[in-house]
Design a protein around this motif. Structure first.
Motif, mmCIF file in Angstrom:
data_model
loop_
_atom_site.group_PDB
_atom_site.id
_atom_site.type_symbol
_atom_site.label_atom_id
_atom_site.label_comp_id
_atom_site.label_asym_id
_atom_site.label_seq_id
_atom_site.Cartn_x
_atom_site.Cartn_y
_atom_site.Cartn_z
ATOM 1 N N ALA A 426 16.289 -7.423 6.700
ATOM 2 C CA ALA A 426 15.849 -6.243 7.452
ATOM 3 C C ALA A 426 14.340 -6.064 7.370
ATOM 4 O O ALA A 426 13.688 -5.762 8.375
ATOM 5 N N TRP A 427 13.786 -6.270 6.183
ATOM 6 C CA TRP A 427 12.348 -6.061 6.010
ATOM 7 C C TRP A 427 11.502 -7.084 6.747
ATOM 8 O O TRP A 427 10.335 -6.821 7.063
ATOM 9 N N MET A 428 12.056 -8.265 7.011
ATOM 10 C CA MET A 428 11.286 -9.294 7.723
ATOM 11 C C MET A 428 11.136 -9.010 9.216
ATOM 12 O O MET A 428 10.264 -9.618 9.864
ATOM 13 N N GLN A 429 11.962 -8.136 9.770
ATOM 14 C CA GLN A 429 11.964 -7.941 11.222
ATOM 15 C C GLN A 429 10.577 -7.628 11.794
ATOM 16 O O GLN A 429 10.184 -8.213 12.807
ATOM 17 N N PRO A 430 9.786 -6.716 11.205
ATOM 18 C CA PRO A 430 8.464 -6.429 11.777
ATOM 19 C C PRO A 430 7.456 -7.563 11.620
ATOM 20 O O PRO A 430 6.350 -7.473 12.175
ATOM 21 N N PHE A 431 7.832 -8.618 10.881
ATOM 22 C CA PHE A 431 6.880 -9.689 10.610
ATOM 23 C C PHE A 431 7.276 -11.020 11.236
ATOM 24 O O PHE A 431 6.648 -12.049 10.969
ATOM 25 N N LYS A 432 8.300 -10.983 12.073
ATOM 26 C CA LYS A 432 8.652 -12.200 12.794
ATOM 27 C C LYS A 432 7.514 -12.641 13.713
ATOM 28 O O LYS A 432 7.311 -13.835 13.938
ATOM 29 N N ASN A 433 6.758 -11.663 14.223
ATOM 30 C CA ASN A 433 5.622 -12.019 15.075
ATOM 31 C C ASN A 433 4.445 -12.566 14.275
ATOM 32 O O ASN A 433 3.452 -13.013 14.846
ATOM 33 N N LEU A 434 4.565 -12.561 12.931
ATOM 34 C CA LEU A 434 3.588 -13.223 12.067
ATOM 35 C C LEU A 434 4.138 -14.531 11.512
ATOM 36 O O LEU A 434 3.485 -15.183 10.697
ATOM 37 N N ILE A 495 1.967 -8.633 4.575
ATOM 38 C CA ILE A 495 3.393 -8.791 4.266
ATOM 39 C C ILE A 495 3.685 -8.352 2.841
ATOM 40 O O ILE A 495 4.649 -7.608 2.582
ATOM 41 N N VAL A 496 2.863 -8.776 1.884
ATOM 42 C CA VAL A 496 3.083 -8.395 0.493
ATOM 43 C C VAL A 496 2.990 -6.879 0.339
ATOM 44 O O VAL A 496 3.848 -6.252 -0.306
ATOM 45 N N ALA A 497 1.952 -6.278 0.923
ATOM 46 C CA ALA A 497 1.791 -4.822 0.815
ATOM 47 C C ALA A 497 3.013 -4.107 1.374
ATOM 48 O O ALA A 497 3.491 -3.111 0.805
ATOM 49 N N SER A 498 3.544 -4.596 2.475
ATOM 50 C CA SER A 498 4.705 -3.955 3.103
ATOM 51 C C SER A 498 5.949 -4.090 2.247
ATOM 52 O O SER A 498 6.711 -3.130 2.069
ATOM 53 N N PHE A 499 6.203 -5.271 1.697
ATOM 54 C CA PHE A 499 7.376 -5.460 0.846
ATOM 55 C C PHE A 499 7.275 -4.604 -0.415
ATOM 56 O O PHE A 499 8.275 -4.045 -0.885
ATOM 57 N N VAL A 500 6.081 -4.511 -0.967
ATOM 58 C CA VAL A 500 5.894 -3.664 -2.141
ATOM 59 C C VAL A 500 6.139 -2.195 -1.779
ATOM 60 O O VAL A 500 6.830 -1.461 -2.513
ATOM 61 N N TYR A 501 5.584 -1.751 -0.656
ATOM 62 C CA TYR A 501 5.782 -0.368 -0.211
ATOM 63 C C TYR A 501 7.264 -0.064 -0.004
ATOM 64 O O TYR A 501 7.768 0.978 -0.455
ATOM 65 N N LEU A 502 7.969 -0.953 0.660
ATOM 66 C CA LEU A 502 9.385 -0.726 0.937
ATOM 67 C C LEU A 502 10.204 -0.716 -0.359
ATOM 68 O O LEU A 502 11.152 0.071 -0.499
ATOM 69 N N THR A 503 9.843 -1.565 -1.303
ATOM 70 C CA THR A 503 10.529 -1.558 -2.591
ATOM 71 C C THR A 503 10.268 -0.253 -3.341
ATOM 72 O O THR A 503 11.171 0.322 -3.971
ATOM 73 N N ALA A 504 9.032 0.212 -3.274
ATOM 74 C CA ALA A 504 8.664 1.441 -3.990
ATOM 75 C C ALA A 504 9.395 2.667 -3.455
ATOM 76 O O ALA A 504 9.630 3.629 -4.188
ATOM 77 N N ASN A 505 9.782 2.650 -2.181
ATOM 78 C CA ASN A 505 10.384 3.826 -1.553
ATOM 79 C C ASN A 505 11.873 3.666 -1.253
ATOM 80 O O ASN A 505 12.493 4.590 -0.720
ATOM 81 N N ARG A 506 12.450 2.536 -1.587
ATOM 82 C CA ARG A 506 13.874 2.335 -1.352
ATOM 83 C C ARG A 506 14.686 3.250 -2.268
ATOM 84 O O ARG A 506 14.317 3.485 -3.417
#
Length: 520
Positions: A426-434, A495-506
């Protein structure tokens, strides 16, 4: 029903759902991801950070003055970004530090002379100033060979490896992962049964004698006792690329070794062929190496962004800060360190609120066996030798690591953590364009997420394009700023910042595998 049973029943129900349904349960804060992308792609500082680590401070061998200076600069930068609890956290003992202060070498014959591309091995002694002496060959492959060269090499530069073929490079050294590569990575690997016969990899027939390391130590002692000025070996690589690591011990109690130099294969070959023609060759060489015994400990660089309502829980991002010494440690691993520094800068600059505390860890001693990250995990979470868990272990949400060079992130190695797959999908979806599309259930080794995984904590390394990592830059004199791909670095930090952010708020911490057994 108790709260623990309710939670357990929820996870049983969750795992019973089809993976697409589990993916849909993961909440994505697309506004936060937009802000992270905007900061990381339009106002990036990652290459400036990288330039300081590589150009200004140079190679960062653990224990050297250079790594200490680079760490002080990094600490100051983290404080400028207003991170909390910034510190150089001591661990050890590591052993003596070492640095090469000066090196030059020249080959001389009756009709010509030429400068040599060569580098001393780490933790080896130098010469007493500039020394000129004859070159001889002494290739020792077994115990019987020692007597052939006894009394023949004193006061000489000694070429100790046979000259090898140097084929043309018909394939480009740099490459991206193809769709076929990514598909293969995403498939479940099957471990086939192996026999244990001699000659197989890891079997007793896999080297020179039953213990290649022991044989090499005896060979080095022979050359030291015989009084060589320095041993010289042909470097792996070609085209002026030389791969160099260590050659001596870090502890004062380790056996003494002679000076050791790795020479570019083309220059090695030229001298080798001249000697085959009975043309005498001399080398003039000056090696100034220095050992540092004042502080036998090392350190990890830490700093954090405090969380809000779950500040006692922890998300970590990290990379190893140390390198080898012949280049400037750009792809291994200033790239990973700069990406992690940029990721935490982005999180701070965007003022995004994070429920859990986010902590950066930049490790030393990785090149000698993941020493810094293992020490940190032992100090804070658990000792894998007995698997006695510390209170922080239960509060840990996840760790993300970057250490495969400059290449763009293409996915995540799951380390066998099946339950993390729908989360990251799910978290990869916004980064498929990267270009981030792939999850690999398989393990990947050789870097610091293993320290966390070894005690049952969710630790992950990202899948990256290889670029020139294995072919040209890894542990070589070509591991320099120019080999870094700036667009990849910017995307990786986002990508790293986003995964860290999502982990912090899950709502829940990342899923864990069962606790491993103690590794005594």
């Amino acid at each position: 029903m108790t709260r623990s049973r309710i939670i357990g029943a929820f996870f049983v129900l969750l795992l019973a759902l089809p993976i697409p349904a589990q993916i849909s349960l993961e909440r994505l804060d697309l506004d936060a991801i937009y802000r992270i992308k905007d900061e990381g792609l339009n106002r990036s500082q990652v290459m400036e950070t990288l330039s300081y680590l590589t150009d200004v401070y140079g190679p960062r061998l653990t224990g050297s003055p250079q790594i200490k200076a680079a760490a002080e600069w990094t600490k100051k930068k983290l404080m400028e970004w207003e991170l909390a609890n910034v510190n150089l956290e001591s661990w050890g003992p590591f052993g003596r530090g070492w640095s090469n202060e000066q090196f030059n070498a020249r080959a001389i014959s009756a009709d010509t002379s030429f400068q040599l591309i060569a580098y001393p091995k780490a933790w080896t002694p130098g010469t007493d100033g500039t020394i000129g002496a004859d070159v001889v060959t002494a290739v020792i492959n077994n115990d019987q060979d020692f007597e052939k060269f006894r009394g023949q090499v004193r006061g000489k530069f000694v070429m100790i490896t046979a000259m090898r073929d140097v084929p043309a490079e018909f394939q480009a050294p740099g490459r991206r992962l193809t769709e076929e590569d990514l598909t293969n990575l995403s498939n479940q690997p099957i471990q086939t049964a192996r026999g244990d016969g001699a000659g197989q990899r890891g079997g007793p027939g896999g080297g020179r004698g039953n213990n290649p390391q022991n044989f090499n130590q005896r060979r080095l002692k022979f050359f030291l006792d015989e009084g060589v000025i320095a041993t010289i070996e042909a470097g792996q690589g070609s085209g002026g690329t030389v791969f160099v690591q260590g050659g001596g011990g870090r502890n004062t109690t380790d056996p003494a070794v002679p000076a050791q130099v790795v020479l570019a294969v083309e220059h090695y070959g030229r001298i080798w062929r001249m000697l085959e023609k009975k043309i005498p060759v001399r080398i003039e060489m000056n090696i100034q190496n220095k050992f540092y015994d004042d502080d036998l400990n090392s350190f990890n660089i830490v700093g954090e962004i405090p969380g809000t309502d779950r500040a006692d829980e922890l998300v970590m991002l990290g990379a190893h800060f140390d390198s080898w010494h012949s280049g400037t440690g750009a792809t291994d691993n200033a790239a990973g360190s700069a990406v992690m520094l940029e990721a935490i800068r982005i999180l701070k600059a965007t003022h995004l609120k994070m429920r859990r505390t986010v902590r950066l860890g930049l490790w030393t001693g990785e090149e000698q066996g993941l020493l810094g990250s293992r020490a940190y995990v032992t100090q804070h979470f658990a000792d894998r030798a007995d698997m006695t868990l510390k209170p922080e272990h239960a509060k840990f949400a996840g760790y993300f690591n970057v250490d495969n060079g400059t290449g763009a992130i293409r996915g995540v190695y799951l380390q066998g953590n099946e339950a993390a797959a729908p989360v990251f999908q799910a978290w990869m979806q916004p980064f498929k364009n990267l270009g981030m599309t792939t999850l690999a259930i398989r393990n990947t080794g050789g870097t610091d997420h293993l320290s966390f995984d070894a005690v049952g904590l969710p630790g992950f390394q990202f899948i990256q394009d290889p670029v020139e990592y294995g072919s040209r830059t890894h542990h070589s004199n070509m591991d320099v700023y120019e080999r870094i791909q700036a667009p990849d670095m910017m995307k990786n930090a986002v990508i790293v910042a986003s995964f860290v952010y999502l982990t912090a708020n899950r709502d829940e911490k990342l899923p864990r595998k069962p606790l491993p057994a103690a590794q005594k």
